[in-house]
Design a protein around this motif. Structure first.
Motif, mmCIF file in Angstrom:
data_model
loop_
_atom_site.group_PDB
_atom_site.id
_atom_site.type_symbol
_atom_site.label_atom_id
_atom_site.label_comp_id
_atom_site.label_asym_id
_atom_site.label_seq_id
_atom_site.Cartn_x
_atom_site.Cartn_y
_atom_site.Cartn_z
ATOM 1 N N ILE A 21 -2.556 -10.547 -70.171
ATOM 2 C CA ILE A 21 -1.503 -9.859 -70.935
ATOM 3 C C ILE A 21 -0.436 -9.865 -70.021
ATOM 4 O O ILE A 21 -0.262 -9.582 -68.814
ATOM 5 C CB ILE A 21 -2.087 -8.184 -71.021
ATOM 6 N N ALA A 22 0.801 -10.158 -70.672
ATOM 7 C CA ALA A 22 1.939 -10.291 -69.962
ATOM 8 C C ALA A 22 3.335 -9.999 -70.662
ATOM 9 O O ALA A 22 3.191 -9.663 -71.807
ATOM 10 C CB ALA A 22 2.307 -11.621 -69.608
ATOM 11 N N THR A 23 4.500 -9.374 -70.046
ATOM 12 C CA THR A 23 5.678 -9.136 -70.822
ATOM 13 C C THR A 23 6.130 -10.258 -71.345
ATOM 14 O O THR A 23 5.776 -11.394 -70.572
ATOM 15 C CB THR A 23 6.665 -8.457 -69.671
ATOM 16 N N GLN B 195 3.123 0.503 -67.371
ATOM 17 C CA GLN B 195 2.850 1.397 -68.308
ATOM 18 C C GLN B 195 1.938 0.973 -69.463
ATOM 19 O O GLN B 195 1.130 1.819 -69.904
ATOM 20 C CB GLN B 195 4.278 1.541 -69.044
ATOM 21 N N HIS B 196 1.791 -0.480 -69.761
ATOM 22 C CA HIS B 196 0.993 -0.880 -70.808
ATOM 23 C C HIS B 196 -0.579 -0.680 -70.100
ATOM 24 O O HIS B 196 -1.586 -0.303 -70.825
ATOM 25 C CB HIS B 196 1.240 -2.132 -71.094
ATOM 26 N N LYS C 282 -5.627 2.076 -70.567
ATOM 27 C CA LYS C 282 -6.184 3.296 -69.974
ATOM 28 C C LYS C 282 -6.822 2.905 -68.577
ATOM 29 O O LYS C 282 -8.018 3.429 -68.503
ATOM 30 C CB LYS C 282 -6.825 4.198 -70.794
ATOM 31 N N LEU C 283 -6.485 2.052 -67.951
ATOM 32 C CA LEU C 283 -7.202 1.702 -66.562
ATOM 33 C C LEU C 283 -6.401 2.242 -65.411
ATOM 34 O O LEU C 283 -5.123 2.745 -65.623
ATOM 35 C CB LEU C 283 -6.841 -0.015 -66.252
ATOM 36 N N VAL D 208 2.394 -11.478 -79.815
ATOM 37 C CA VAL D 208 2.931 -9.942 -79.478
ATOM 38 C C VAL D 208 1.732 -8.895 -79.744
ATOM 39 O O VAL D 208 1.067 -8.858 -80.656
ATOM 40 C CB VAL D 208 3.911 -9.717 -80.469
ATOM 41 N N LEU D 209 1.615 -8.276 -78.598
ATOM 42 C CA LEU D 209 0.508 -7.199 -79.044
ATOM 43 C C LEU D 209 1.437 -5.796 -79.039
ATOM 44 O O LEU D 209 0.558 -5.106 -79.840
ATOM 45 C CB LEU D 209 -0.154 -7.012 -77.492
ATOM 46 N N ASP D 210 2.468 -5.796 -78.359
ATOM 47 C CA ASP D 210 3.084 -4.320 -78.599
ATOM 48 C C ASP D 210 4.568 -4.505 -78.604
ATOM 49 O O ASP D 210 4.860 -5.362 -77.456
ATOM 50 C CB ASP D 210 2.704 -3.485 -77.628
#
Ligand SMILES: Nc1ncnc2c1ncn2[C@@H]1O[C@H](COP(=O)(O)OP(=O)(O)O)[C@@H](O)[C@H]1O
Ligand SMILES: [Mg+2]
Lengths: 245, 290, 372
Positions: C271-273, C155-156, C162-163, C370-372
């Protein structure tokens, strides 16, 4: 005419697995002598040579060389002590060139500067080897291989040469040439222990000899004494190189 | 894309060849397969990581020191694990079992010293340079250059030095070499030192791109083994060709089929070549002449 | 590692000898804590046990469960699935409910046994979707499942970054293949076709053939699902092929010091959960203080999840009852509660999966944030 005792076997017994191939063999080689061991196929001649050179271990008895006991030592150390072997079947390093075969003989020479001189001496006796330097050992003819085996042994600058049937499998004409070369080497003062089935050739070059039957020495004597004995009948198998020559 | 695949196949193949070369050096002189060979490769990676990252030694010193230590371990393995058996003329099956046991012992020691964690090793450069549309990294150039250099040096050593000659003579006829004054025990030690040193260099070269880890030897064992077999076991040039073929085959398969087929295709090539030429690609040469 | 193991065993001994049971008139409420206390994942299991220990003291100090004391019973499975199954068989007779702090493979071997025994259990370490997707009614997870992580990271990638040109690289372990399948399904639902889907064996060292495909396909982002070492090798080799502009996406396993140390500059920007523990909330601040002064180690997400797991069980038991026959009601209570814990606000879905916010982290200058 002879010097001090160079090689002496005292009651040597050796063999393979459970079977003793030579029993209680005693013999002597003095400096400057050419001594032969005559005997039929399977008599134990090669076994004797192998036991002296350290390829197999003596079960009992002793081998003295230049006053030192050498049985039990590794063959490389025995070579270093001054014994060079021209083995049965020549055992050329077949994938090495003629030059490399010779240079292996020079492996133990400390003073590398003398190597070319030793090499030249070998070429003096076997000029043909010089022409074959780059050829691989395995591609030489039988006679050429025998020359190479002898030349390689000489590279060790040995005090004693052990020769195991140098005439084996060679045409009579080649055997003739071989022995001419061998005579040259002996004339320069080389001491040798020569194993042969070819009685004629051996007796021509030797000073003394022993006769071996079934792993034991049964007779000893000078070349002349041995020549008078009838050796061919009971001891030698038919068709041996000596009878043919 | 095709050329890029070929390039990476060559780089990987070079490493396989290097490790396989270690197999061959020992095989030639004692006709035995030392399955502990790839543990010297692991040892190379781990030692290099330690010398370089932990003790901050200069690159050249770290490389040399790693190879020397590995060579000593090689000598020690020959002395402790194999010498008695080799001098007694033990059967090949027994030697194989001993070498497998040695591999387990070495791996355990490596685990004890370094644990299971992977180690990062600084690369000579991982940013690619573009040459004629092909992306090449300095590390890849280093790998190829070192492999070529080692092969050349080994060839020179074998053919231009007294020790190399003695080693080849021992390989050709051990008894006769002994009769010529070449001490067998020294030759055994020398073979193992060389093979372990070369194996360790393989580890040194790959550690910067693949991470140094205790399991790296196991991962490469089968491929290096295949390269050695393919090359005919006793032939230096053959092993290089064998390594390259395995490396190229698996990379082409990975790129044009699926990475799931990488191993399968590499082994299919091995089996195919052996079916056509049982003694390996260049291995037939000697036999034909005899 | 070995000092940790030592700590764990000392801790175990102390927990076993706890005199709480003897002092109380009523028999204690027994809760089993199964985990790896001496094997490869011992640090995680131990942290969870310690977290539970803190919760235990708080709960007992506040009167236990309706006056009945709670007692923890640790069981060491050494991360061995066979040992796990053996332990699980005894648990129905020995404890009322269970916290499973083990890794995925013992957790999966215990699952069916605990379920057959009708023992409500909460897992705090395994991320394998099978824990909640195998039809084990009594299973509950208080950790991030791979399914939710992958759905979240995709989802990210699609919505935030937006890839559209996505590749999937997975290792051929259960974890990797499971991840690939979830990723494929998730992408399919979003009508995105991955340009490259390639696997690697954990022993693989050379990734060039996979990466060359990424390059010729013009991939913008790659989801890497597998062991940390493989992910690092991929990142390093991507660089060698000038693929460093391709965004790397991964799971919680990558958010570790090991990944950062091994990967160096090659993994920058990953980028990772993240099973993130927000240390700014009052509940975590308090927990951190007790935990760190008592165990001399830093509180992490697993310690917090162990803490929450026991509190959730205690709350459920207090409404349902402490007899073995109350177990179905305990499960019901877990599923219907809304719990405010150290890891945030948590509810459990009908499948036992915890529903909570999954954070996205980004590696920048050698640190995940944390990014989001
Ligand atoms: N390697 C061996 N293994 C077992 N027996 C052998 C071996 N070599 C020779 N023999 C046996 O030892 C005896 C003596 O052989 P050998 O010394 O070669 O005889 P010769 O050289 O006099 O022909 C023979 O009976 C032969 O069969
Ligand atoms: Mg004979």
């Amino acid at each position: 005419m002879t010097g001090e005792v160079l090689l002496s076997l005292r009651g040597l017994t050796a063999g393979y697995g459970p079977i003793a191939a030579v029993r209680n063999v005693s013999l002597e080689v003095r400096a400057g002598e050419v001594v032969t061991i005559l005997g039929a196929n399977g008599a134990g001649k090669s076994t004797t040579i192998k036991a002296i050179a350290g390829v197999i271990r003596a079960w009992s008895g002793e081998v003295y060389f230049a006053g030192q006991r050498i049985n039990g030592r590794a063959s490389a150390d025995i070579a270093k002590a001054g014994i060079a072997v021209v083995p049965e079947g020549r055992q050329i390093f077949s994938d090495l060139t003629v030059e490399e075969n010779l240079m292996i003989g020079a492996y133990r020479i400390r003073d590398r500067a003398t190597v070319p001189r030793v090499l030249d001496e070998v070429f003096d006796i076997f000029p043909l080897l010089r022409e074959r330097l780059r050829q691989r050992g395995g591609t030489l003819s039988g006679g050429e291989q025998q020359m190479l085996a002898l030349g390689r042994a000489l590279m060790l600058q040995p005090k004693l040469l052990l020769l195991d049937e140098p005439s084996m499998g060679l045409a009579p004409r080649i055997v003739e040439q071989m022995y001419v070369s061998l005579q040259k080497i002996v004339d320069k003062g080389m001491t040798a222990l020569l194993v042969e089935q070819s009685v004629t050739m051996a007796l021509r070059i030797c000073t003394r000899g022993y006769v071996m039957v079934n792993g034991e020495i049964v007779r000893a004597g000078t070349a002349a004494e041995l020549a008078e004995t009838d050796l061919s009948g009971s001891y030698f198998a038919a068709g041996d190189a000596g009878a043919a020559a | 894309m095709f050329l890029q695949v070929i390039l990476s196949g060559i780089v990987v193949g070079g490493i396989y060849a290097l490790v396989a070369l270690g197999f061959v050096v020992v095989y030639r002189s004692v006709t035995m397969f030392n399955f502990a060979q790839t543990e010297y490769y692991t040892l190379g990676g781990m030692l290099f990581a330690t010398f370089l990252a932990r003790y901050q030694l200069p690159l050249v010193l770290a490389v040399l020191l790693t190879m020397v230590v590995a060579a000593l371990v090689g000598i020690l393995s020959e002395r402790l694990a194999f010498r008695r058996l080799l001098l007694l003329g033990a059967r090949p099956a027994n030697l194989i079992i001993v070498s497998l046991a040695l591999a387990v012992v070495l791996r355990s020691v490596i685990l004890l010293i370094w644990g299971t964690d992977a180690r990062q090793v600084p690369t000579l450069g991982n940013n690619p340079i573009e040459i004629a549309g092909l992306l090449v990294t300095p590390q890849q150039i280093f790998i190829l250059g070192s492999t070529l250099l080692v092969v050349a040096l080994l060839h020179l050593f074998m053919h231009r030095t007294r020790l190399g000659l003695a080693l080849r003579a021992t390989a050709s006829n051990r008894t006769m070499a002994g009769l010529m004054g070449v001490p067998l025990t020294s030759m055994l030690a020398l073979s193992f030192a060389l093979s372990a040193g070369i194996g360790a260099l393989g580890g040194i070269l790959v550690a910067p791109i693949l991470l140094a880890q205790y399991s790296m030897g196991q991962a490469i064992l089968v491929k290096a083994f295949a390269a050695a077999i393919l090359g005919g076991l006793s032939n230096v040039q053959g092993v290089i060709v064998g390594g390259l073929i395995i490396g190229l085959a698996e990379n082409l398969a990975g790129a044009y089929l699926s990475s799931a087929y990488k191993d399968v295709v590499a082994f299919a090539v091995l089996l195919g070549v052996l079916a056509l030429r049982p003694s390996g690609i260049l291995g037939g040469r000697t036999e034909e002449k005899v | 590692m070995s000092t940790k193991a030592l700590w764990a065993s000392a801790f175990l001994a102390a927990a076993m000898l706890s005199p709480a049971a003897a002092q109380s008139q009523q028999p204690p409420v027994l809760i089993g804590v199964v985990g790896d206390f001496s094997g490869p994942v011992a640090p995680y299991s131990t942290a969870a046990l310690q977290g539970a220990q803190v919760a235990l003291d708080e709960l007992n100090a506040a009167g236990g469960i309706n006056g009945q004391r709670i007692q923890l019973r640790p069981y060491d499975d050494r991360n061995d699935p066979v040992e796990g199954a053996t332990i699980a068989k005894r648990l129905g007779d020995e404890v009322l409910s269970v916290i499973v702090t083990s890794g995925s493979s013992p957790a999966l071997s215990m699952g069916p046994v605990l379920n057959r025994a009708g023992l409500p259990f909460i897992t705090t370490l395994s991320s394998n979707p099978a824990v909640t997707e195998s039809g084990w009614k009594y299973a509950n997870r208080l950790h991030l499942s791979d399914r939710h992580q992958i759905e979240r990271i995709i989802q990210h990638a699609l919505d935030t970054d937006k890839l559209t040109k996505i590749a999937i690289l997975y290792d051929t372990s259960d974890l990797g293949v499971g991840g690939r399948n979830i990723a494929l399904k998730t992408l399919e639902k979003r009508s995105v076709k991955p340009l490259v889907v390639e696997g690697w064996k954990q022993t693989d060292a050379d990734f060039s053939s996979q990466l060359i495909k990424l390059k010729s396909a013009g991939v913008e982002g790659v989801i890497i699902w597998g062991a940390v070492e493989g992910a690092v090798r991929i990142a390093q080799q991507m660089r060698a092929l000038a693929l460093d502009k391709v965004q790397i996406y991964g799971g919680g396993g990558l958010v570790s010091q090991k990944f950062i140390d091994l990967g160096g500059s090659a993994v920058e920007g990953t980028i990772a959960t993240w099973a993130y523990l927000d240390t700014s909330t009052p509940i975590v601040t308090a927990l951190e203080k007790t935990f760190e002064s008592r165990f001399k180690s830093k509180l992490d997400i697993f310690g917090a999840q162990g803490y929450d797991a026991l509190r959730i069980l205690a709350q459920a038991i207090s409404t349902a009852g402490t007899k073995p026959s109350d177990r179905p009601k305990i499960l019901e209570a877990i599923r219907s509660m809304k719990y405010q814990g150290a890891v945030g606000e948590i509810t459990f879905g009908p499948d036992g999966e915890n529903i909570r916010k999954i954070y996205i982290a980004r590696l920048k200058a050698g640190k995940f944030s944390v990014l989001d």
